[in-house]
Structure formats: C-alpha cells, structure tokens
Design a protein around this motif. Structure first.
Motif, short mmCIF file in Angstrom:
data_model
loop_
_atom_site.label_atom_id
_atom_site.label_comp_id
_atom_site.label_asym_id
_atom_site.label_seq_id
_atom_site.Cartn_x
_atom_site.Cartn_y
_atom_site.Cartn_z
N ARG A 334 0.86 -1.18 0.00
CA ARG A 334 0.00 0.00 0.00
C ARG A 334 0.90 1.24 0.00
N ALA A 335 0.88 1.96 -1.10
CA ALA A 335 1.68 3.18 -1.22
C ALA A 335 0.70 4.34 -1.38
N MET A 336 0.83 5.35 -0.50
CA MET A 336 -0.17 6.41 -0.44
C MET A 336 0.47 7.78 -0.58
N ILE A 337 -0.23 8.66 -1.27
CA ILE A 337 0.09 10.09 -1.27
C ILE A 337 -0.87 10.76 -0.29
N ILE A 338 -0.32 11.47 0.68
CA ILE A 338 -1.12 12.24 1.63
C ILE A 338 -0.92 13.71 1.30
N TYR A 339 -1.97 14.39 0.90
CA TYR A 339 -1.85 15.78 0.45
C TYR A 339 -2.97 16.60 1.05
N ARG A 340 -2.63 17.76 1.60
CA ARG A 340 -3.60 18.54 2.36
C ARG A 340 -4.58 19.32 1.50
N ARG A 341 -4.28 19.47 0.21
CA ARG A 341 -5.20 20.16 -0.69
C ARG A 341 -5.90 19.12 -1.59
N SER A 342 -6.65 19.59 -2.57
CA SER A 342 -7.29 18.67 -3.51
C SER A 342 -6.31 18.32 -4.63
N GLU A 343 -6.68 17.35 -5.43
CA GLU A 343 -5.79 16.94 -6.52
C GLU A 343 -5.57 18.07 -7.52
N TYR A 377 9.55 -0.49 20.06
CA TYR A 377 10.94 -0.42 19.58
C TYR A 377 11.26 0.95 18.96
N GLY A 378 10.31 1.87 19.01
CA GLY A 378 10.55 3.19 18.45
C GLY A 378 10.36 3.27 16.94
N ARG A 379 9.64 2.31 16.36
CA ARG A 379 9.38 2.32 14.92
C ARG A 379 7.97 2.81 14.65
N VAL A 380 7.82 3.60 13.61
CA VAL A 380 6.51 4.15 13.29
C VAL A 380 5.55 3.02 12.95
N LYS A 381 4.33 3.13 13.50
CA LYS A 381 3.33 2.09 13.20
C LYS A 381 1.98 2.66 12.78
N GLN A 382 1.70 3.92 13.18
CA GLN A 382 0.43 4.52 12.80
C GLN A 382 0.60 6.02 12.55
N MET A 383 -0.38 6.57 11.85
CA MET A 383 -0.37 7.99 11.53
C MET A 383 -1.78 8.54 11.73
N LYS A 384 -1.86 9.66 12.45
CA LYS A 384 -3.15 10.34 12.61
C LYS A 384 -3.29 11.41 11.54
N LEU A 385 -4.42 11.38 10.86
CA LEU A 385 -4.68 12.31 9.77
C LEU A 385 -5.85 13.23 10.10
N GLN A 386 -5.64 14.50 9.84
CA GLN A 386 -6.70 15.50 9.97
C GLN A 386 -7.35 15.71 8.61
N ARG A 387 -8.65 15.50 8.53
CA ARG A 387 -9.34 15.76 7.27
C ARG A 387 -9.46 17.27 7.07
N MET A 388 -9.28 17.71 5.82
CA MET A 388 -9.26 19.13 5.49
C MET A 388 -10.37 19.47 4.49
N GLU A 389 -10.66 20.76 4.39
CA GLU A 389 -11.52 21.27 3.34
C GLU A 389 -10.91 22.57 2.82
N LEU A 390 -11.30 22.96 1.62
CA LEU A 390 -10.70 24.14 1.01
C LEU A 390 -11.45 25.40 1.41
N GLY A 391 -10.67 26.41 1.87
CA GLY A 391 -11.25 27.68 2.25
C GLY A 391 -10.96 28.74 1.20
N GLU A 392 -10.64 29.94 1.65
CA GLU A 392 -10.37 31.05 0.74
C GLU A 392 -8.96 30.92 0.15
N PRO A 393 -8.71 31.52 -1.02
CA PRO A 393 -7.37 31.46 -1.62
C PRO A 393 -6.32 32.12 -0.73
N ASP A 394 -5.11 31.55 -0.73
CA ASP A 394 -4.00 32.13 0.02
C ASP A 394 -3.14 32.96 -0.92
N ALA A 395 -1.92 33.31 -0.45
CA ALA A 395 -1.04 34.18 -1.25
C ALA A 395 -0.64 33.56 -2.57
#
Length: 491
Positions: A334-343, A377-395
């Motif tokens: 399972r290979a995933m792209i995690i991106y905070r904006r839309s495609e 053992y200090g190895r990453v096992k999980q990731m918490k994701l915040q769901r986002m939505e698009l607001g007003e345009p930025d700079a």
C-alpha cells in the motif's frame, strides 16, 4: 498588358499565393492528432526501475513535427527558459534531418535528453503553443520531440560537439554539478573559458543523479550529457565540498576569476509534528538519494533503506510522486500520497500523477498528518490524519486548506516519507563572507545578471530560487554565463 506589367502582377501575387498555400497546408496540419508517448505496461514497470516512457518512433516524430504551423511569431520560444530555437529543431525533424535537430538543441541547451524527459513543457513552451492559445487543441509535443532528437543522436553514435571559441586561459569555478551548474559550465566552455566543476558527492550530476529515479531519468542518459561537456573541455572534481574542502579564498588563490554557485537546496523541510523522530520517518531527500545514488534498495548495500509495506508519502509535488512510485517498486503493498489540498492544486506534473495512479498508488487528498505513533521499539506504526476542506485562496492563489473540526482518522503505516519542500544548502551562504543572504537562506542576486554582492560570484538554481524546476535552473546558468562573460571582457 505588357510583359513587364504582367511580371510585376505575378510578383505581387506571389506572397498571397504563398499565404494561400500555407493556409491550406496548415489546415491539414491542424487535423493531425497529437502523438502519445509509448510507455511500459503499468503492472510490469511498477516492479522494476526500467524507464517508463519509451520515446517516439521516427515515424511518430515526423508526423508530430508536421503539426507545427511554422508561426511567423513563434510564441513557444517565449516559454523556454534556455531559449531553444524550437521551430528550427522541429522543422529539421519534419524533414528527417534528425542530427541537425539535435545540433540545434545543443546550441542553447547543455542537457537536451534530460530536458526532454523531466522539463515541465506543459507549463513552459507547450502552453505558449498557438494550438493551445488560439485553437483550443493539444499543443505540439515539443518535449517528446526534444527527447527524440537527443536520443536519436546518442543512439546513432554521431554525437556532435558544439562550436568552441578559442581558449582564453581564464579559469572559472562552478560549485555544484546539478542542472544550473552544468548549463553554466557548457555556455562558458563554448565561450573559451577554462571551466572546473566541483561536486560534493562521489558522482557528477547533482539532483539529476540523486533526486530523480531511473524509471524517469536513467543515469546513463545523464552520463552521456556530462561526457559531452567533458568533450567541450569542462573538468569535473568529485568529493570536493567548496566551503569545507576548499574555501572561497582558496579558489581565488588558485586563479579562478569567476565563481558560479549552484549548490542547490538539499536541506529537507519537516512538519514539526509529534513522532517525526521515529524510526521509519525520513525525508524524500534522504530516501531518494540512498536509493538512486547508494544502491540502498539492495539488501547487501552498506546503507540499505527500509522497505515498508504500508508507505505514506507526505506532499503533492514531483518529488513526492518520485518517492511514492519508488516505494511501489521496492515492494510496498500500500503506497499512499497524503496531500492537504485537492488533486487540482497538486504541483506535480499531470503525467506523473497519471503514472502513479496506474501503478496502484492511493491518493488521500484533503488530509494532513498531525501525529505519528510508534511501537515499543521506536518504529513508526500509525499515523493520525486531519481531514481538510478548502477555504479562501491564500497568497499563492490556491484555496487554503482548513481543518474539518473533529475529523481525525488513524491509519497503519510502517514507513513515512516527508516531501514538503526543501531549503537552500547553507554551506556557501555561510562560508562566503560578503554574500547578501535572504531570510530564507537563499543567495540574493541581481536577477538580470545573477551576480551576487561579491563581484566575482554569481549564483543560480535552487540556491537562489529555493526550489524550482530543472529548466529554470538551466536558464539561470545561461543568464549568469552571459553576464560573467561580459564582465570579464570588460563590457
């Protein structure tokens, strides 16, 4: 009507006849559909590092070249940072004069086979094509044709060397062998200078070697381009860190009359969220450099890289696509792209997004990591994701992503690759006393000449831009070469 009067009338009619002929021919040309690149099967290629794009056949290249309308004002050239004579090289292909097309490319580009593969033509020359600007059709495939001409020349064995001016004995130093440095070196060599390129790593090519996977840009292609520069007289010194191994003062004492800083932006950015120090969380810079340059995919390597089964890549640029597609090739289920904006806001090339999807990559858009958790053992096992939505345009003009309150989800991961941008390499800015450095760590230059606050030091590429494309870096190199040459000649 006298014979003379008749001849004058005929001569006056000729331009109209020529325009009519061109009009009919152009109508035929606009009916030719744009060629599509031949490529490897997605399932097959996702298990190896073979180049995905296979190039055009000669027949395809000639047919695509016939689409060029031979515009009297070729707007495509305005979109090329290195000033390639696009109509001329395309017309050479149309006539079947493929080696002449390659020569035309080399007049202004030190890396045509590279640019034909990784340059974002859709945002440069092709978006200025009259087909797209006026006709609402797909532009001429300038990038595909550039690659074809360069590959044809290499495979023919008849590799030309651009015309070199008489040697003037003036020594020039280049710091870094990435696209900006190589472009600058090529232009200065053509002008007759004694050019030496200093590279910190053990292989020449900079980001072209360590940052771009072989399935997109084979190392053998880069090596041929570099060998062409060697034939032009450019010298290369690897394993030499300017600012550590040798100083600015050392270069001056050794007689270098000009220095071009092209040390890039190899300092990775992180998000500073909990868990980023866990085993299995790394930057895309480290990941790609180890795989591309250090054979880390080989378990027998001295520096083997983790090969996770559930891999998340954070980011939406070309480097993120390179990383996630590499993870698939290293066995990720399972290979995933995690991106905070839309495609739609993704900065990656559309072609790279398409290929990633075909190769089985998942896209979790409008999601942003907020925490990584590990095992005993200090190895990453999980990731918490915040769901986002698009607001007003930025700079940047893109709509700003904002969190959806309470929308948190957790997914299993055993490897995370962070690809959220880079910062300039701090070595040159900190070791060359007298440089003007911005608050972002970039070298401040005169944009018209690329000259820094130190009169003999010019700079370009990511060390000035903070992160940009190969072709923009090459454009900086060409501009700096022209300006430094003028200064050294007293103009």
């Amino acid at each position: 009507m006298t014979t003379e009067t008749n001849n004058i009338a005929v001569r006056r009619a000729e331009p109209w006849r020529e325009e009519l002929r061109k009009s009919k021919k152009n109508k035929e040309r606009t009916g030719i559909p744009r060629v599509h690149m031949n490529e490897l099967d997605a399932d097959y290629r996702s298990r190896n590092k073979e180049e995905v794009n296979l190039g055009l056949t000669a027949e395809q290249a000639v047919l695509e070249a016939q689409r060029c309308l031979d515009c009297p004002n070729p707007t495509c050239m305005t979109g090329c940072p290195v000033g390639i004579n696009i109509p001329t090289f395309i017309k050479n292909i149309e006539r079947g004069e493929f080696l002449e097309a390659a020569k035309t490319l080399k007049e202004t580009s030190a890396l045509p086979a590279v640019c034909g593969r990784v340059c974002p033509q859709e945002k440069q020359c092709e978006c200025q094509c009259i087909y797209q600007l006026k006709l609402g059709k797909e532009p001429v495939a300038i990038g595909y044709l550039e690659r074809f001409a360069a590959d044809y020349e290499r495979e023919s064995g008849n590799i030309s060397v651009p015309e070199i001016a008489e040697k003037n004995g003036i020594k020039i130093a280049v710091v870094g062998s990435g696209p900006a440095g190589l472009s600058f070196a090529g232009d200065m060599a053509k002008k007759g200078y004694d050019v030496t390129v200093f590279e910190a790593l053990h292989e020449i090519g900079g980001v072209l070697k360590y940052g771009i996977p072989e399935f997109r840009l084979p190392n053998s292609i880069v090596d041929v381009e570099i060998e062409g520069l060697r034939k032009m007289g450019v010298k290369f010194i690897a394993n030499c860190i300017v600012g550590k191994t040798i100083s600015y003062e050392d270069l001056q004492e050794e007689g270098f009359k000009g220095i071009f800083a092209a040390s890039g932006a190899g300092l990775p950015n992180f998000m500073n969220i909990p868990g980023e120090n866990l085993i299995g969380v790394m930057s895309s810079n480290e990941y790609l450099t180890r795989v591309n340059l250090m054979d880390a995919a080989n378990p027998e390597s001295d520096t083997p890289v983790l090969q996770g089964k559930n891999v998340a890549v954070i980011g939406g640029g070309n480097t993120a696509m390179d990383s996630v597609r590499t993870a698939r090739r290293l066995g990720a289920d399972r290979a995933m792209i995690i991106y905070r904006r839309s495609e739609e806001e993704m900065p990656a090339r559309l072609e790279e997004v398409k290929y990633a999807k075909e190769e089985g990559v998942e896209f979790l858009t409008l999601h942003n990591p907020v925490e990584y958790t590990g095992d005993e053992y200090g190895r990453v096992k999980q990731m918490k994701l915040q769901r986002m939505e698009l607001g007003e345009p930025d700079a940047s003009g893109r709509r700003r992503p904002v969190p959806v309150e309470g929308a948190i989800e957790t997914i299993d991961v055993d490897e995370v690759i962070v690809s959220v941008g880079v910062s300039p390499n701090p070595l040159i800015p900190s070791s060359f006393q007298g440089l003007d450095v911005s608050r972002w760590g970039t070298i401040v230059v005169d944009e018209s000449t690329m000259q820094s606050a130190l009169p003999d030091v010019y700079a370009g590429g990511d060390i000035v831009r903070g992160g940009a494309t190969v072709i923009l870096a090459m454009g900086d190199g060409r501009k700096a070469a022209a300006a430094m040459d003028a200064r050294l000649r007293g103009e």
